[in-house]
Motif scaffolding. Structure first.
Motif, short mmCIF file in Angstrom:
data_model
loop_
_atom_site.label_atom_id
_atom_site.label_comp_id
_atom_site.label_asym_id
_atom_site.label_seq_id
_atom_site.Cartn_x
_atom_site.Cartn_y
_atom_site.Cartn_z
N ARG A 107 39.83 42.98 32.16
CA ARG A 107 38.87 43.08 32.71
C ARG A 107 37.85 41.84 32.75
O ARG A 107 37.08 41.35 33.75
N GLU A 108 38.01 41.07 31.48
CA GLU A 108 37.14 39.87 31.34
C GLU A 108 37.75 38.85 32.25
O GLU A 108 36.91 38.07 32.80
N VAL A 109 39.15 38.80 32.31
CA VAL A 109 39.56 37.81 33.16
C VAL A 109 39.31 37.93 34.73
O VAL A 109 38.98 36.96 35.23
N ALA A 110 39.25 39.07 34.94
CA ALA A 110 38.93 39.37 36.50
C ALA A 110 37.74 38.89 36.53
O ALA A 110 37.29 38.38 37.67
N LEU A 111 36.41 39.25 35.63
CA LEU A 111 35.24 38.75 36.01
C LEU A 111 35.17 37.23 36.32
O LEU A 111 34.54 36.57 36.92
N LEU A 112 35.88 36.50 35.35
CA LEU A 112 35.97 34.96 35.44
C LEU A 112 36.64 34.63 36.91
O LEU A 112 36.19 33.74 37.44
#
Length: 456
Positions: free
Chosen positions: A347-352
């Protein structure tokens, strides 16, 4: 003539329990359950000749002890809400065993067919234990043991542990004696540790490390893709190349000793250097599959523990020896942060990615070699000079794969009798077949040339 029958292994009074899935179990479950018909390619196949052959009753007894030893082999998985997954360790149940009776001469052929049958189907993880068993019987004895493991139940390091434990059991050990002499961490115990304050701190530190490295890395590694017009073609196939090199098997140890690093660092450093030279990006990233078995109890576990580390090497194009030496320290830092809640990290990588702040992390590295198995264990090491030996390298194209999400290049290292294998799969939009060959031969020549310089 070959006949077929089915038997069962009955498990009673085994250890049991229910709890959250581990980070490794969650990670691989999330992958294989999305693959649909392509899921069987993640199954782990074994076709094991039994020497000497054994009666069916003894083989079934051996496998029963194996199930009692490792909880992961009698575990199912149940989704729990939108972001949960439970592991259910069953106290009892039955494991089907497919038996094929044939002649000794046909045993290998029948075994290969049975392996294809057992490993070629997806697992129902909610109902089925993550192991399928087949036996090839001839003249009253089992000549081949066929196993197909679900990746949710074990990774490749876990499979190696399973086979070593099975050999110990065949030699007279039991589940009880092995647990007493070599404690292993069971998945429910691992999940409990991961949910503890210490586990949560490790998870947060790992995800923070990933975010820092992704933010700092290059947005695109190959500056000039081979065929960018193919990128939007959902029907393009990803070629798979296999370079089998006797010279590499000899040279990598020499270079590792000279540079005072492991042979794994030599291979990853050389691959990073070659990628930087070919891509035009001085900094490169690989998602590196890490066994995560740094503690003895984890090393004895048959489970899915492996996860990816984010390896970023700066100035990788500068110098081969420098790249290899720095690979060791960079890898150590990456490996420290290779255990985490994969779903939270995604989820964090998708936001980046959505904000355009993530580096290109579509390059993968997986050194699948078993440290206990070398290329010259069963064959004699060649005496020819490396300058001659490199001429014996073989390059083949075994298959093609359907498009893989977030994969530009994936490289695997494997041990072969008398050689090391580099297997490579690439998105043809990024790197075509000619480029793949250049890449693989380039990695080989870097290492072999360095070894020749030390004295051929």
């Amino acid at each position: 003539m070959t006949t077929a029958e089915q038997r069962t292994i009955r498990l009673d009074s085994a250890r049991a329990g229910t709890g959250p899935a581990t980070w490794g179990q969650r990670a691989i479950w999330g992958v294989v359950t999305r693959l649909g018909d392509d899921a069987p390619r993640y199954n782990l196949p074994v076709d094991l000749p039994l020497t000497p052959p054994r009666p069916v009753s003894l083989v079934l007894a051996d496998l029963t002890e194996l199930l009692l030893l490792h909880d992961s082999l009698h575990t199912r998985f149940l989704p729990a809400g939108e972001d949960g997954l439970e592991q259910v360790v069953d106290a009892s149940g039955e494991l089907p065993v497919e038996i094929r009776t044939t002649s000794v001469a046909q045993a290998a052929e029948v075994g290969a067919s049975l392996l294809k049958e057992l490993a070629g189907r997806s697992f129902d993880h909610t109902r089925e234990w993550p192991l399928r068993v087949g036996l090839v019987e001839s003249e009253g004895l089992v000549h081949r043991l066929i196993l197909a493991g679900a990746h949710t139940g074990m990774d490749y390091w876990g499979l190696g542990r399973l086979l070593r434990d099975l050999e110990s059991i065949r030699s007279g050990e039991t589940a009880e004696s092995l647990r007493g002499s070599r404690p292993s961490q069971q998945p429910l115990e691992a999940a409990e540790l991961q949910a503890s304050p210490l586990g949560r701190r490790r998870d947060e530190a790992a995800r923070r490390y990933w975010s820092e490295q992704l933010t700092a890395g290059p947005r695109q590694i190959f500056r000039e893709p081979a065929a960018p017009e193919l990128a939007d073609d959902p029907h393009r196939m990803f070629p798979n190349a296999l370079l089998r090199s006797p010279a590499l098997a000899v040279a990598v140890g020499r270079v590792a000793a000279e540079l005072e690093v492991s042979d794994a660092a030599v291979l990853l450093g050389a691959t990073s250097h070659q990628l930087a030279r070919m891509s035009g990006s001085s900094d490169v990233l690989f998602q590196v599959v890490v066994g995560n078995r740094f503690q003895p109890a984890a090393a004895a576990s048959v489970s899915t523990v492996a996860q990816e580390a984010l390896f970023r090497l700066t100035d990788a194009d500068r110098d081969f020896a420098d790249a290899v030496r720095r690979t060791r320290s960079v890898a150590f830092a990456a490996f420290r942060h290779a255990a985490y809640d994969k779903w939270a990290l995604d989820r964090e990588v998708a936001l980046l990615v959505e904000k355009g702040e993530a580096a290109d992390h579509s390059y993968w590295w997986n050194d699948t070699r078993d440290p206990g198995v070398g290329p010259f264990d069963t064959v004699e090491q060649p005496r020819a000079p490396l300058s001659e030996l490199i001429g014996r390298t073989e390059l083949s194209w075994p298959t093609e794969f359907l498009p893989r999400k977030n994969v530009s290049v994936a490289v695997d290292v494997l041990t072969a009798p008398g050689a090391l294998d580099l297997a490579m799969t690439a998105d043809p939009a990024v790197l075509g077949r000619e480029g793949m060959e250049t890449f693989l031969r380039g990695v080989e020549r870097l290492i072999v040339a360095e070894a020749i310089a030390l004295g051929d």
